[in-house]
Enzyme design. Structure first.
Site: not given
Length: 333
Positions: A142-143
């Protein structure tokens, strides 16, 4: 040439992935799937690609014609798709959703459980490069998770994460996806700031998973407060760790940890978000005030936080230089 299929190609991540791959010297896009846009020119949806490609979206999914498929679905759809469709065992998969990021033994007691058994490797090259190189299936991080854990991993290797860690991070509006929502339209987001999912963000379990992998244990809490920013792209994070270890030794540890990382770099002065926007870089800086270690890390949420890292993982999986197709200049001015 690496023959590529893209599922969910009409969203922000799909558009950024296409932008990278049409300029990648070893890549050929065989199909870009979008049911709702089938037959339309890709450039009519991703308008930044006018003059770059004549490719069209398709409703077809010829998996037997590709070497790798990128899943650019929303969260929860990848697992369902694999249950409903058969992809040849020889075809590699890089999933950009959160469905397979947690190892099976990490799923228990999380708020966002996934399937109990899978063979996806967590695709953070800075700690899992050798596993990615032999993987058939990779779960792209995920970012927020990418930005925060890259800031904390060297501290974990030095066994500094014995007390609760305070994390604040602000993200651009593209992190919420392309579909408009109440907290993404311009009149609400512009000149505004807000928090959401405080202490309960879905990326915390994968952050903990990586820190535990490197430190060997993790009893401390990761107290994460996410912010919505009034800009389009990028993540700027600060992490506070209490330690008596001298700053000079900590800086040395950070530089050593990332000395061979092609995209993650320690910087000797304070950071600006614009230094990473439109790149696959993560920049990190640390400072120390009394017993508080202040770590700053920043990335582009759509690139190092999503498709840039996905292409980096593809390069590793196909045994080509990690930086191929990813030598991008920031929009610092």
């Amino acid at each position: 040439m690496i023959k590529i299929g893209i599922l969910g190609a009409a969203g922000y991540t799909g558009g950024e992935l296409i932008r990278l791959l049409i300029n990648h010297p070893n890549a050929e896009i065989v199909f870009a799937n979008s049911e709702s846009n089938a037959g339309n020119l890709i450039a009519d949806v991703h308008e930044g690609l006018y003059g770059e490609t004549d490719l069209k979206f398709t409703s077809e999914m010829p998996f037997d014609a590709v070497d790798v498929v990128f899943f650019c679905f929303g969260h929860g759809k990848s697992e369902a798709f694999l249950k409903e469709h058969e992809i040849p065992a020889s075809v590699k998969i890089i999933d950009l959703a959160q469905d397979f990021r947690l190892a099976p033994d990490e799923v228990i007691n999380t708020q966002h459980p996934t399937t109990s058994q899978h063979d996806f490797v967590y695709g953070l090259p800075e700690i899992n490069e050798s596993k990615i190189a032999t993987a058939q299936h990779v779960a792209n991080p995920g970012c927020f998770a990418t930005c925060i854990q890259l800031g904390l991993l060297p501290a974990a290797q030095m066994h500094l994460l014995d007390k609760d860690v305070s994390v604040n991070a602000i993200t651009g509006s593209t992190g919420a996806g392309q579909k408009p929502g109440a907290t993404t339209h311009f009149s609400w987001r512009n000149n505004n700031l807000s928090i959401y999912k405080a202490f309960k963000h879905q990326h915390v379990p994968e952050i903990r998973q990586s820190l535990k992998q490197v430190q060997g244990y993790l009893d401390a809490n990761i107290d994460f407060i996410p912010y919505r920013g009034d800009f389009a792209r990028g993540i700027f994070a600060t992490e506070v760790v209490k330690t008596e270890k001298p700053l000079e030794d900590i800086v040395k540890g950070y530089k050593e940890f990332y000395k061979d990382a092609p995209f993650t770099h320690y910087v000797d002065k304070a950071l600006d978000l614009k230094q990473v926007v439109n790149t696959n870089k993560c920049l990190i800086h640390v400072d120390k005030i009394d017993d508080k270690l202040l770590i700053t890390s920043c990335i582009d949420n759509l690139l190092k936080g999503a498709v840039g890292q996905a292409v980096q993982n593809m390069n590793i999986m196909f045994d080509i230089d990690q930086t191929t197709g990813l030598k991008l200049k920031s929009t610092a001015f």
